[in-house]
Design a protein around this motif. Structure first.
Motif, mmCIF file in Angstrom:
data_model
loop_
_atom_site.group_PDB
_atom_site.id
_atom_site.type_symbol
_atom_site.label_atom_id
_atom_site.label_comp_id
_atom_site.label_asym_id
_atom_site.label_seq_id
_atom_site.Cartn_x
_atom_site.Cartn_y
_atom_site.Cartn_z
ATOM 1 N N SER A 68 -2.029 -10.937 -1.158
ATOM 2 C CA SER A 68 -3.458 -10.599 -1.126
ATOM 3 C C SER A 68 -4.147 -11.234 0.078
ATOM 4 C CB SER A 68 -4.146 -11.046 -2.414
ATOM 5 O OG SER A 68 -3.618 -10.368 -3.527
ATOM 6 N N LYS A 110 -0.278 4.784 -0.940
ATOM 7 C CA LYS A 110 -1.108 5.621 -0.078
ATOM 8 C C LYS A 110 -0.311 6.764 0.537
ATOM 9 C CE LYS A 110 -4.664 2.188 0.739
ATOM 10 N NZ LYS A 110 -5.440 1.407 1.721
ATOM 11 N N SER A 120 -8.558 2.952 -5.401
ATOM 12 C CA SER A 120 -7.536 2.098 -6.010
ATOM 13 C C SER A 120 -6.418 2.887 -6.682
ATOM 14 C CB SER A 120 -8.186 1.156 -7.028
ATOM 15 O OG SER A 120 -8.845 1.906 -8.029
ATOM 16 N N ASP A 128 0.814 -1.226 0.000
ATOM 17 C CA ASP A 128 0.000 0.000 0.000
ATOM 18 C C ASP A 128 0.843 1.271 0.000
ATOM 19 O OD1 ASP A 128 -2.561 -1.035 -0.154
ATOM 20 O OD2 ASP A 128 -2.953 -0.946 1.998
ATOM 21 N N HIS A 155 -4.006 4.255 -5.403
ATOM 22 C CA HIS A 155 -2.717 3.969 -4.758
ATOM 23 C C HIS A 155 -1.994 2.778 -5.382
ATOM 24 C CE1 HIS A 155 -5.224 1.008 -2.632
ATOM 25 N NE2 HIS A 155 -4.097 0.350 -2.382
ATOM 26 N N GLU A 156 -2.723 1.911 -6.076
ATOM 27 C CA GLU A 156 -2.109 0.690 -6.593
ATOM 28 C C GLU A 156 -1.071 0.992 -7.673
ATOM 29 O OE1 GLU A 156 -5.537 -1.677 -7.630
ATOM 30 O OE2 GLU A 156 -6.314 -1.482 -5.587
ATOM 31 N N GLU A 215 -6.972 7.521 0.740
ATOM 32 C CA GLU A 215 -7.341 6.107 0.632
ATOM 33 C C GLU A 215 -6.984 5.308 1.890
ATOM 34 O OE1 GLU A 215 -6.204 4.363 -3.137
ATOM 35 O OE2 GLU A 215 -7.184 5.976 -4.246
ATOM 36 N N ALA A 234 -4.660 -6.208 -4.997
ATOM 37 C CA ALA A 234 -6.129 -6.151 -5.046
ATOM 38 C C ALA A 234 -6.673 -6.709 -6.356
ATOM 39 C CB ALA A 234 -6.596 -4.716 -4.850
ATOM 40 N N SER A 235 -5.800 -7.263 -7.180
ATOM 41 C CA SER A 235 -6.201 -7.753 -8.509
ATOM 42 C C SER A 235 -5.777 -9.201 -8.694
ATOM 43 C CB SER A 235 -5.563 -6.877 -9.591
ATOM 44 O OG SER A 235 -5.866 -5.524 -9.395
#
Length: 198
Positions: free
Chosen positions: A136, A82, A94, A79, A96-97, A88, A121-122
């Motif tokens: 994850s 962020k 999202s 993260d 920040h990704e 966020e 997150a993906s």
């Protein structure tokens, strides 16, 4: 208390926290970015969970090849975007990704290690591997959030590697995730003890 002291406590301080400290390389990366203390505490909590998950995989499922260093670095920096998209930290988003992956690349982190900022997150992307899934999982279970789709993907990988039935692998994964989830309140309290802004 100075900003440096608060960041040090979030990243490496022992005190009452049973969490592993962040790796030196990560702590040294976060400090000049003026990382919010709450973000640093969050990264430390996820890193601690990832450490336990990797240890479990190595012991329970040695047929699954996992790059321990990559998982731990990925969990400790997932993260980092962020620091750019501070909002966020307290609301969904999202942005920040991609920002995190870019930030890590700009600071000399290899693409293999920087990718976790974008993949955490993906997990349904075709290019994710067991390391991405572990990051994850750690990012969810640190606060006792269970995501069946994510867990099923990891179980499928374990089943393929070991040849054991999926139900057997699921029960084993469920046991470790339940144990880690039961410790979530401590991690949440640790994170909440640090301010978003210094």
């Amino acid at each position: 208390m100075t900003t440096d002291t608060v960041l040090w406590r979030a990243a490496r301080g022992t005190g009452d926290s049973p969490l592993l400290p962040l790796p030196d390389r990560v702590a040294e990366l976060l400090a000049p970015l003026c990382s919010p203390p709450r973000l640093v505490a969050h990264l430390r909590a996820v890193h601690d969970v990832a450490y336990q998950l990797v240890g479990w995989v190595e012991e329970h499922c040695s047929a699954v090849t996992v790059d321990r260093e990559a998982v731990l670095f990925g969990a400790a920096t997932h993260d980092i975007g962020k620091t750019v998209h501070v909002a966020e930290l307290s609301r969904p988003g999202s942005a920040h990704e991609e920002a995190g992956q870019t930030l890590l690349l700009e600071h000399g982190v290899s693409p293999e290690f920087a990718r976790f900022a974008a993949t955490h997150a993906s997990w349904t992307r075709s290019d994710v591997g067991p390391e991405d899934l572990l990051v994850s999982l750690a990012d969810k279970i640190w606060k006792n959030k269970r995501v069946p789709e994510l867990e099923d993907l990891f179980v499928a990988g374990m089943t393929e590697a070991t040849g054991r039935p999926a139900w057997e692998e699921f029960l084993a994964l469920d046991e470790i995730l339940s144990r880690l989830g039961n410790e979530a309140d401590e991690r949440l309290a640790f994170q909440a003890s640090f301010p978003i802004h210094t």
